[in-house]
Design a protein around this motif. Structure first.
Motif, short mmCIF file in Angstrom:
data_model
loop_
_atom_site.label_atom_id
_atom_site.label_comp_id
_atom_site.label_asym_id
_atom_site.label_seq_id
_atom_site.Cartn_x
_atom_site.Cartn_y
_atom_site.Cartn_z
N TYR A 206 0.79 -1.13 0.07
CA TYR A 206 -0.05 -0.02 -0.02
C TYR A 206 1.02 1.34 0.09
O TYR A 206 0.43 2.25 -0.71
N ALA A 207 2.04 1.20 0.85
CA ALA A 207 2.98 2.34 0.75
C ALA A 207 3.64 2.54 -0.72
O ALA A 207 3.56 3.72 -1.09
N VAL A 208 3.90 1.50 -1.23
CA VAL A 208 4.10 1.77 -2.73
C VAL A 208 3.40 2.13 -3.64
O VAL A 208 3.31 3.13 -4.43
N GLY A 209 1.89 1.55 -3.42
CA GLY A 209 0.63 2.19 -4.42
C GLY A 209 0.50 3.41 -4.32
O GLY A 209 0.20 4.18 -5.01
N LEU A 210 0.58 3.85 -2.86
CA LEU A 210 0.11 5.13 -2.48
C LEU A 210 1.30 6.23 -3.16
O LEU A 210 0.84 7.41 -3.73
N CYS A 211 2.25 5.81 -2.90
CA CYS A 211 3.69 6.86 -3.69
C CYS A 211 3.48 6.93 -4.95
O CYS A 211 3.61 7.90 -5.75
N LEU A 212 3.08 5.45 -5.72
CA LEU A 212 2.80 5.64 -7.30
C LEU A 212 1.73 6.54 -7.55
O LEU A 212 1.80 7.07 -8.70
N ALA A 213 0.66 6.37 -7.04
CA ALA A 213 -0.63 7.03 -7.19
C ALA A 213 -0.30 8.75 -6.97
O ALA A 213 -0.98 9.40 -8.03
N LEU A 214 0.41 8.86 -6.23
CA LEU A 214 0.59 10.66 -5.83
C LEU A 214 1.63 10.90 -7.12
O LEU A 214 1.04 12.01 -7.51
N ALA A 215 2.40 10.22 -7.29
CA ALA A 215 3.33 10.55 -8.39
C ALA A 215 2.69 10.65 -9.82
O ALA A 215 2.73 11.49 -10.58
N GLY A 216 1.88 9.72 -9.91
CA GLY A 216 1.08 9.56 -11.18
C GLY A 216 0.20 10.87 -11.38
O GLY A 216 0.09 11.28 -12.29
N GLY A 217 -0.64 11.04 -10.20
CA GLY A 217 -1.54 12.29 -10.42
C GLY A 217 -0.61 13.57 -10.63
O GLY A 217 -1.12 14.34 -11.43
N LEU A 218 0.47 13.77 -9.70
CA LEU A 218 1.15 15.09 -10.12
C LEU A 218 1.70 15.28 -11.32
O LEU A 218 1.68 16.10 -12.12
N LEU A 219 2.22 13.84 -12.01
CA LEU A 219 2.73 14.03 -13.44
C LEU A 219 1.59 14.33 -14.33
O LEU A 219 2.04 15.18 -15.31
N CYS A 220 0.45 13.81 -14.10
CA CYS A 220 -0.59 14.00 -14.96
C CYS A 220 -0.88 15.46 -14.95
O CYS A 220 -1.38 16.18 -15.89
N MET A 221 -1.11 16.10 -14.00
CA MET A 221 -1.64 17.33 -13.65
C MET A 221 -0.41 18.39 -14.24
O MET A 221 -0.88 19.57 -14.76
N ARG A 222 0.74 17.95 -13.93
CA ARG A 222 1.94 18.79 -14.56
C ARG A 222 1.98 18.95 -16.00
O ARG A 222 2.23 20.02 -16.45
N GLY A 223 1.60 17.87 -16.64
CA GLY A 223 1.33 17.83 -18.04
C GLY A 223 0.43 18.86 -18.46
O GLY A 223 0.50 19.51 -19.45
N ASN A 224 -0.77 18.65 -17.78
CA ASN A 224 -1.85 19.62 -18.19
C ASN A 224 -1.30 21.09 -18.04
O ASN A 224 -1.64 21.76 -18.95
N ALA A 225 -0.76 21.46 -17.06
CA ALA A 225 -0.22 22.67 -16.74
C ALA A 225 0.77 23.32 -17.80
O ALA A 225 0.69 24.31 -18.17
#
Length: 292
Positions: free
Chosen positions: A270-289
């Motif tokens: 879950y710790a790995v999954g949480l880190c990956l989910a956060l990283a994935g979300g931030l990368l997607c949002m930064r791409g939009n920005a």
């Protein structure tokens, strides 16, 4: 506080981080249809009162013939489906696992943009998609690809389906941001009517026990009601891109509450999954920005 976009945004973030623990608490004595419907009714009252105070007598902004309000009505149906999916997931599965699957919505926004709007993902968004997929796989397998499941065969589909509804809602929200306050009123009105129809069809609407009322009021007024107003005002007054990135604090805080107060098992996966989910979300949002 109303003058500080950061304070408003953080207030909304803290409120949303309580969705998971409050849901698990309420669903002990309520079915999820009843919980959503009554919370929506209370949210309608809270958001309607906020609009009445802030609209300065211009109630024509609520006209149902306005295109922005009609888009908000569609968003309200999606909002109802989103919460039905995640509430069902929180009732039948591990809260941390559901939380990680729930936050696949930024990844799904990129997928929807590529499929329906022919927006080619940037390199960062591609990395974000990969992180999001890995997060879900690691989470639902508990780190073992031979064991897939969230504790119930339908839980994964319900939660990811809810996240998909939220992704579509997020895309639609751009089309009623010209008058987001009036749009939010219509969002909750439509979500309430949809939750009533679905709940009545399932036989899940009834008077709640008195002991559940404090939780319902907290959820309806603060978590799913006024927090929307705070978030909208924060986006309007502050740097929208930077403020939007704060939303990824929500699963971190939610995980903290679930582990501290509900003693949810927190596996290394879950710790790995949480880190990956956060990283994935931030990368997607930064791409939009970067594109805007």
């Amino acid at each position: 506080m109303m003058r500080s976009p950061l304070a408003l945004a953080m207030t909304a973030i803290v409120a949303w981080s309580l969705i998971a623990p409050v849901s698990k608490l309420a669903l002990v004595s309520l079915n999820f249809y009843n919980f959503l419907f009554i919370s929506n009714v209370i949210s309608c009252v809270a958001v309607g009162a906020a609009f009445a105070v802030m609209c300065r007598g211009n109630f024509a902004r609520l006209s149902p013939v306005r295109r922005t309000n009609q888009v908000a009505m569609m968003a309200g149906v999606l909002d109802c489906m989103f919460y039905l999916g995640i509430y069902h997931g929180y009732r039948i599965s591990n809260g941390v696992a559901v939380l990680i699957a729930q936050y696949s919505w930024p990844v799904l926004i990129v997928v929807l943009s590529a499929v329906f709007f022919h927006v080619r993902p940037t390199a960062r968004q591609g990395m974000g998609l990969a992180c999001g997929v890995l997060a879900i796989i690691i989470t639902i397998s508990h780190g073992d690809p031979l064991h897939i499941g969230l504790g119930h065969p339908g839980a994964l589909g319900l939660v990811v389906g809810g996240a998909l509804c939220f992704a579509v809602l997020s895309v639609l929200s751009k089309y009623y941001m010209d008058d987001a306050l009036a749009g939010t009123v219509w969002l909750f009105v439509t979500s309430t009517l949809t939750s009533l129809a679905v709940g009545a069809a399932a036989g899940g609407i009834s008077l709640p026990p008195a002991a559940a009322l404090p939780t319902l009021v907290l959820n309806g007024v603060a978590i799913n009601g006024l927090s929307y107003i705070f978030w909208i005002v924060a986006l309007a007054r502050g740097n929208a891109v930077r403020i939007s990135a704060l939303v990824f604090l929500t699963p971190v805080l939610s995980t903290l509450w679930l582990v501290m107060f509900f003693h949810e098992p927190f596996l290394p996966a879950y710790a790995v999954g949480l880190c990956l989910a956060l990283a994935g979300g931030l990368l997607c949002m930064r791409g939009n920005a970067a594109e805007s």
